[in-house]
Design a protein around this motif. Sequence first.
Motif, PDB file in Angstrom:
ATOM      1  N   UNK A   4      28.659 139.926  -9.060  1.00  0.00           N
ATOM      2  CA  UNK A   4      28.281 139.215  -7.840  1.00  0.00           C
ATOM      3  C   UNK A   4      28.469 137.712  -8.079  1.00  0.00           C
ATOM      4  N   UNK A   5      29.349 137.059  -7.283  1.00  0.00           N
ATOM      5  CA  UNK A   5      29.632 135.634  -7.562  1.00  0.00           C
ATOM      6  C   UNK A   5      28.407 134.751  -7.402  1.00  0.00           C
ATOM      7  N   UNK A   6      27.517 135.088  -6.471  1.00  0.00           N
ATOM      8  CA  UNK A   6      26.317 134.257  -6.315  1.00  0.00           C
ATOM      9  C   UNK A   6      25.380 134.395  -7.521  1.00  0.00           C
ATOM     10  N   UNK A   7      25.303 135.614  -8.077  1.00  0.00           N
ATOM     11  CA  UNK A   7      24.500 135.770  -9.298  1.00  0.00           C
ATOM     12  C   UNK A   7      25.109 134.974 -10.449  1.00  0.00           C
ATOM     13  N   UNK A   8      26.444 134.971 -10.513  1.00  0.00           N
ATOM     14  CA  UNK A   8      27.084 134.196 -11.582  1.00  0.00           C
ATOM     15  C   UNK A   8      26.758 132.712 -11.444  1.00  0.00           C
ATOM     16  N   UNK A   9      26.742 132.206 -10.197  1.00  0.00           N
ATOM     17  CA  UNK A   9      26.363 130.807  -9.987  1.00  0.00           C
ATOM     18  C   UNK A   9      24.932 130.557 -10.442  1.00  0.00           C
ATOM     19  N   UNK A  10      24.041 131.472 -10.073  1.00  0.00           N
ATOM     20  CA  UNK A  10      22.632 131.304 -10.441  1.00  0.00           C
ATOM     21  C   UNK A  10      22.462 131.306 -11.969  1.00  0.00           C
ATOM     22  N   UNK A  31      25.482 121.449  -4.416  1.00  0.00           N
ATOM     23  CA  UNK A  31      26.017 120.659  -3.306  1.00  0.00           C
ATOM     24  C   UNK A  31      25.486 119.229  -3.392  1.00  0.00           C
ATOM     25  N   UNK A  32      26.161 118.334  -2.701  1.00  0.00           N
ATOM     26  CA  UNK A  32      25.723 116.932  -2.728  1.00  0.00           C
ATOM     27  C   UNK A  32      24.327 116.771  -2.130  1.00  0.00           C
ATOM     28  N   UNK A 120      29.132 128.338   0.774  1.00  0.00           N
ATOM     29  CA  UNK A 120      30.471 127.845   0.442  1.00  0.00           C
ATOM     30  C   UNK A 120      30.647 127.645  -1.058  1.00  0.00           C
ATOM     31  N   UNK A 121      30.082 128.558  -1.835  1.00  0.00           N
ATOM     32  CA  UNK A 121      30.281 128.524  -3.285  1.00  0.00           C
ATOM     33  C   UNK A 121      29.449 127.509  -4.024  1.00  0.00           C
ATOM     34  N   UNK A 122      28.471 126.905  -3.341  1.00  0.00           N
ATOM     35  CA  UNK A 122      27.605 125.929  -4.022  1.00  0.00           C
ATOM     36  C   UNK A 122      26.131 126.208  -3.709  1.00  0.00           C
ATOM     37  N   UNK A 123      25.295 125.885  -4.661  1.00  0.00           N
ATOM     38  CA  UNK A 123      23.852 126.037  -4.470  1.00  0.00           C
ATOM     39  C   UNK A 123      23.360 124.836  -3.677  1.00  0.00           C
ATOM     40  N   UNK A 124      22.725 125.111  -2.524  1.00  0.00           N
ATOM     41  CA  UNK A 124      22.257 124.008  -1.676  1.00  0.00           C
ATOM     42  C   UNK A 124      20.745 123.823  -1.768  1.00  0.00           C
ATOM     43  N   UNK A 125      20.046 124.857  -2.243  1.00  0.00           N
ATOM     44  CA  UNK A 125      18.583 124.754  -2.289  1.00  0.00           C
ATOM     45  C   UNK A 125      18.049 125.606  -3.423  1.00  0.00           C
ATOM     46  N   UNK A 126      17.033 125.114  -4.109  1.00  0.00           N
ATOM     47  CA  UNK A 126      16.340 125.860  -5.159  1.00  0.00           C
ATOM     48  C   UNK A 126      14.843 125.707  -4.928  1.00  0.00           C
ATOM     49  N   UNK A 127      14.215 126.805  -4.523  1.00  0.00           N
ATOM     50  CA  UNK A 127      12.759 126.797  -4.327  1.00  0.00           C
ATOM     51  C   UNK A 127      12.145 127.549  -5.497  1.00  0.00           C
ATOM     52  N   UNK A 128      11.350 126.863  -6.280  1.00  0.00           N
ATOM     53  CA  UNK A 128      10.779 127.487  -7.471  1.00  0.00           C
ATOM     54  C   UNK A 128       9.280 127.654  -7.384  1.00  0.00           C
ATOM     55  N   UNK A 129       8.812 128.690  -8.033  1.00  0.00           N
ATOM     56  CA  UNK A 129       7.372 128.855  -8.275  1.00  0.00           C
ATOM     57  C   UNK A 129       7.221 129.273  -9.725  1.00  0.00           C
ATOM     58  N   UNK A 130       6.215 128.726 -10.387  1.00  0.00           N
ATOM     59  CA  UNK A 130       5.973 129.079 -11.777  1.00  0.00           C
ATOM     60  C   UNK A 130       4.479 129.133 -12.032  1.00  0.00           C
TER      61      UNK A 130
END
Length: 289
Positions: A4-10, A31-32, A120-130
Amino acid sequence: MTPNPNKQLARRYFLEILNGQNAQTAHEILSDDFVFTLPTHPEPFKGPDGFLGLTKMLHDAFPDFYIFPADMVAGDDWVVTRWRGGGAHTGGALVTIKGDLPPTGQAFEIDGMTWHTIKNGKIVESIGHEDTLGLLFQLGVIPAPPAPEPPTSGEQNIQLALRYFNEIMSQGKLEVVEEILDPSFAFIIPTQPAPIVGHEAFKGFVSYLRNAFPDIKFTSHRHTCEGEKVASRWSIEGTHKGEFLGMPATGHAIKDWGIDIFTIRGGKIVSVHVNENDFGLMQQLGMMG
């Protein structure tokens, strides 16, 4: 199976940027207008350079900082990852919602989740919880509640593991299952598609194994323990007289080696993670040509 290309990006996000601080990767896959949020930190980090600032702060604070993805779920434009991360706070200050924390000298390891949005092949948002509370407990910033006394000692835990090998696995005493295994017991081994959970399911597995190898004998050659964990290096010997993993009886004598890690709580075994020389065992049964 097609990756999965999105998993590879992650994965690249965790391994190359967060672990490797790779600026080229950050500008390639973020992304910018990328935005990172995590409740541990007071402000969002924006853009590839802003996120690289976060990774620098983390590695400055924890020179051995690490984070590794575990489970991933991908759908639509999203990848959700459960991860585990940690390090020793022997460097600089850690920027948190409680203010900048000077080095504590303490180590931590916590779980977390990240929800990535990818377009479009780029990560635009990362919402984290820890586990921020666990992080602050382990760093000594917040006094941790007193840990309950373990109900069993390390030696008692080792003896439970030995009873598992000797009485259940080698002698087939199924009545011992309820005595030493927790009702939620899980047996986890790569050759099974899913964990074997619960008393009755595990009794079925033991019976199946002993039908395939009626004279099977487990020997624990070495063991060690820490807290609620016991690890054991073991071997088995037996004769293949019944169906096993789709292979009819061959009459072959087999010998296999493996390692188990037991988790023991409340005086009972709650899980066993198993890994053994499964390829070598299949060779002995003639399944590999």
